[in-house]
Design a protein around this motif. Structure first.
Motif, PDB file in Angstrom:
ATOM      1  N   LEU A  92       0.848  -1.190   0.000  1.00  0.00           N
ATOM      2  CA  LEU A  92       0.000   0.000   0.000  1.00  0.00           C
ATOM      3  C   LEU A  92       0.886   1.244   0.000  1.00  0.00           C
ATOM      4  O   LEU A  92       1.883   1.294   0.719  1.00  0.00           O
ATOM      5  CB  LEU A  92      -0.861   0.070   1.258  1.00  0.00           C
ATOM      6  N   ASN A  93       0.509   2.221  -0.779  1.00  0.00           N
ATOM      7  CA  ASN A  93       1.162   3.524  -0.746  1.00  0.00           C
ATOM      8  C   ASN A  93       0.266   4.458   0.050  1.00  0.00           C
ATOM      9  O   ASN A  93      -0.930   4.558  -0.230  1.00  0.00           O
ATOM     10  CB  ASN A  93       1.362   4.071  -2.158  1.00  0.00           C
ATOM     11  N   ILE A  94       0.848   5.108   1.052  1.00  0.00           N
ATOM     12  CA  ILE A  94       0.070   6.051   1.849  1.00  0.00           C
ATOM     13  C   ILE A  94       0.791   7.386   1.867  1.00  0.00           C
ATOM     14  O   ILE A  94       1.995   7.470   1.617  1.00  0.00           O
ATOM     15  CB  ILE A  94      -0.180   5.539   3.286  1.00  0.00           C
ATOM     16  N   ASN A 122       2.334  -4.048   3.665  1.00  0.00           N
ATOM     17  CA  ASN A 122       3.585  -3.313   3.672  1.00  0.00           C
ATOM     18  C   ASN A 122       3.260  -1.930   3.142  1.00  0.00           C
ATOM     19  O   ASN A 122       2.900  -1.785   1.974  1.00  0.00           O
ATOM     20  CB  ASN A 122       4.625  -3.991   2.790  1.00  0.00           C
ATOM     21  N   VAL A 123       3.328  -0.929   4.009  1.00  0.00           N
ATOM     22  CA  VAL A 123       2.971   0.418   3.589  1.00  0.00           C
ATOM     23  C   VAL A 123       4.229   1.220   3.296  1.00  0.00           C
ATOM     24  O   VAL A 123       5.259   1.057   3.957  1.00  0.00           O
ATOM     25  CB  VAL A 123       2.097   1.148   4.641  1.00  0.00           C
ATOM     26  N   ASN A 124       4.137   2.053   2.287  1.00  0.00           N
ATOM     27  CA  ASN A 124       5.230   2.937   1.901  1.00  0.00           C
ATOM     28  C   ASN A 124       4.838   4.356   2.299  1.00  0.00           C
ATOM     29  O   ASN A 124       3.865   4.895   1.790  1.00  0.00           O
ATOM     30  CB  ASN A 124       5.471   2.856   0.399  1.00  0.00           C
ATOM     31  N   LEU A 125       5.591   4.929   3.245  1.00  0.00           N
ATOM     32  CA  LEU A 125       5.324   6.270   3.741  1.00  0.00           C
ATOM     33  C   LEU A 125       6.641   7.016   3.853  1.00  0.00           C
ATOM     34  O   LEU A 125       7.550   6.573   4.559  1.00  0.00           O
ATOM     35  CB  LEU A 125       4.638   6.219   5.113  1.00  0.00           C
ATOM     36  N   ASN A 126       6.756   8.136   3.157  1.00  0.00           N
ATOM     37  CA  ASN A 126       7.960   8.979   3.209  1.00  0.00           C
ATOM     38  C   ASN A 126       9.228   8.192   2.894  1.00  0.00           C
ATOM     39  O   ASN A 126      10.256   8.369   3.532  1.00  0.00           O
ATOM     40  CB  ASN A 126       8.102   9.631   4.590  1.00  0.00           C
ATOM     41  N   GLY A 127       9.138   7.289   1.935  1.00  0.00           N
ATOM     42  CA  GLY A 127      10.301   6.516   1.541  1.00  0.00           C
ATOM     43  C   GLY A 127      10.641   5.366   2.478  1.00  0.00           C
ATOM     44  O   GLY A 127      11.629   4.688   2.285  1.00  0.00           O
ATOM     45  N   LYS A 128       9.830   5.163   3.501  1.00  0.00           N
ATOM     46  CA  LYS A 128      10.059   4.067   4.444  1.00  0.00           C
ATOM     47  C   LYS A 128       9.000   2.996   4.241  1.00  0.00           C
ATOM     48  O   LYS A 128       7.843   3.291   3.956  1.00  0.00           O
ATOM     49  CB  LYS A 128      10.005   4.567   5.881  1.00  0.00           C
ATOM     50  N   ARG A 129       9.431   1.769   4.406  1.00  0.00           N
ATOM     51  CA  ARG A 129       8.513   0.635   4.284  1.00  0.00           C
ATOM     52  C   ARG A 129       8.205   0.142   5.693  1.00  0.00           C
ATOM     53  O   ARG A 129       9.116  -0.141   6.471  1.00  0.00           O
ATOM     54  CB  ARG A 129       9.171  -0.449   3.461  1.00  0.00           C
ATOM     55  N   ILE A 130       6.932   0.061   6.013  1.00  0.00           N
ATOM     56  CA  ILE A 130       6.480  -0.306   7.343  1.00  0.00           C
ATOM     57  C   ILE A 130       5.533  -1.491   7.223  1.00  0.00           C
ATOM     58  O   ILE A 130       4.592  -1.464   6.431  1.00  0.00           O
ATOM     59  CB  ILE A 130       5.730   0.866   8.008  1.00  0.00           C
ATOM     60  N   LYS A 131       5.774  -2.517   8.004  1.00  0.00           N
ATOM     61  CA  LYS A 131       4.853  -3.656   8.044  1.00  0.00           C
ATOM     62  C   LYS A 131       3.757  -3.326   9.053  1.00  0.00           C
ATOM     63  O   LYS A 131       4.044  -2.936  10.180  1.00  0.00           O
ATOM     64  CB  LYS A 131       5.583  -4.930   8.453  1.00  0.00           C
ATOM     65  N   ALA A 132       2.511  -3.449   8.619  1.00  0.00           N
ATOM     66  CA  ALA A 132       1.383  -3.078   9.476  1.00  0.00           C
ATOM     67  C   ALA A 132       0.221  -4.042   9.263  1.00  0.00           C
ATOM     68  O   ALA A 132       0.217  -4.838   8.325  1.00  0.00           O
ATOM     69  CB  ALA A 132       0.944  -1.649   9.161  1.00  0.00           C
ATOM     70  N   LYS A 133      -0.748  -3.924  10.155  1.00  0.00           N
ATOM     71  CA  LYS A 133      -1.985  -4.704  10.064  1.00  0.00           C
ATOM     72  C   LYS A 133      -3.130  -3.718   9.903  1.00  0.00           C
ATOM     73  O   LYS A 133      -3.125  -2.659  10.535  1.00  0.00           O
ATOM     74  CB  LYS A 133      -2.174  -5.519  11.340  1.00  0.00           C
ATOM     75  N   ILE A 134      -4.072  -4.058   9.050  1.00  0.00           N
ATOM     76  CA  ILE A 134      -5.275  -3.235   8.957  1.00  0.00           C
ATOM     77  C   ILE A 134      -6.069  -3.502  10.224  1.00  0.00           C
ATOM     78  O   ILE A 134      -6.546  -4.612  10.457  1.00  0.00           O
ATOM     79  CB  ILE A 134      -6.096  -3.564   7.698  1.00  0.00           C
ATOM     80  N   HIS A 135      -6.164  -2.505  11.075  1.00  0.00           N
ATOM     81  CA  HIS A 135      -6.779  -2.653  12.393  1.00  0.00           C
ATOM     82  C   HIS A 135      -8.302  -2.540  12.323  1.00  0.00           C
ATOM     83  O   HIS A 135      -9.006  -3.320  12.940  1.00  0.00           O
ATOM     84  CB  HIS A 135      -6.202  -1.609  13.334  1.00  0.00           C
ATOM     85  N   GLU A 136      -8.772  -1.546  11.571  1.00  0.00           N
ATOM     86  CA  GLU A 136     -10.222  -1.343  11.472  1.00  0.00           C
ATOM     87  C   GLU A 136     -10.555  -0.655  10.155  1.00  0.00           C
ATOM     88  O   GLU A 136      -9.820   0.214   9.697  1.00  0.00           O
ATOM     89  CB  GLU A 136     -10.719  -0.481  12.630  1.00  0.00           C
ATOM     90  N   ASP A 177       9.568   7.915  15.866  1.00  0.00           N
ATOM     91  CA  ASP A 177      10.503   8.199  14.773  1.00  0.00           C
ATOM     92  C   ASP A 177      10.734   7.039  13.828  1.00  0.00           C
ATOM     93  O   ASP A 177      11.563   7.126  12.934  1.00  0.00           O
ATOM     94  CB  ASP A 177      11.865   8.674  15.299  1.00  0.00           C
ATOM     95  N   SER A 178      10.050   5.918  13.977  1.00  0.00           N
ATOM     96  CA  SER A 178      10.276   4.812  13.073  1.00  0.00           C
ATOM     97  C   SER A 178       9.696   5.095  11.684  1.00  0.00           C
ATOM     98  O   SER A 178      10.030   4.412  10.737  1.00  0.00           O
ATOM     99  CB  SER A 178       9.694   3.510  13.639  1.00  0.00           C
ATOM    100  N   PHE A 179       8.829   6.100  11.568  1.00  0.00           N
ATOM    101  CA  PHE A 179       8.203   6.420  10.289  1.00  0.00           C
ATOM    102  C   PHE A 179       8.777   7.685   9.671  1.00  0.00           C
ATOM    103  O   PHE A 179       8.375   8.076   8.597  1.00  0.00           O
ATOM    104  CB  PHE A 179       6.694   6.619  10.439  1.00  0.00           C
ATOM    105  N   GLY A 180       9.655   8.378  10.366  1.00  0.00           N
ATOM    106  CA  GLY A 180      10.180   9.615   9.840  1.00  0.00           C
ATOM    107  C   GLY A 180       9.165  10.742   9.919  1.00  0.00           C
ATOM    108  O   GLY A 180       9.262  11.726   9.222  1.00  0.00           O
TER     109      GLY A 180
END
Length: 105
Positions: free
Chosen positions: A6-8, A62-76, A100-103
């Protein structure tokens, strides 16, 4: 469990009128949790809709935010009851959303 990409984007304008504008642009407002804070985001509707329509909200992404890749769960996923339109999506990072893990501050 299958994972999706996902791109966010950060969302700076908040409130009802800002959410309507995001929706007119083909995006869905959402929140990415970061520690005890939350980051307002927008997701591309054409990317998120097939994922939640097929798999529900118990999905790893796997979301892409500000050039960072973050593993996440769709919560709701919040939807309109009659039309089933997606109104809002909450994402919960699997690393606990350390500061700061997301910048993003």
């Amino acid at each position: 469990m299958e994972e999706f990409e996902l791109n966010i984007e950060n969302r700076t304008a908040l409130g009802t009128s800002a959410s309507r504008k995001v929706k007119r642009e083909g995006k869905i407002p959402g929140v990415l949790y970061q520690g005890d804070k939350s980051i307002p985001i927008s997701l591309i509707e054409d990317e998120i809709r097939p994922i939640v329509d097929k798999n529900g909200s118990d999905v790893l992404v796997n979301v892409n935010l500000n050039g960072k890749r973050i593993k996440a769960k769709i919560h709701e996923v919040q939807r309109k009851p009659v039309s089933d339109e997606i109104l809002h999506v909450d994402l919960m990072p699997l690393d606990g959303g350390k500061e700061d893990s997301f910048g993003v501050h």
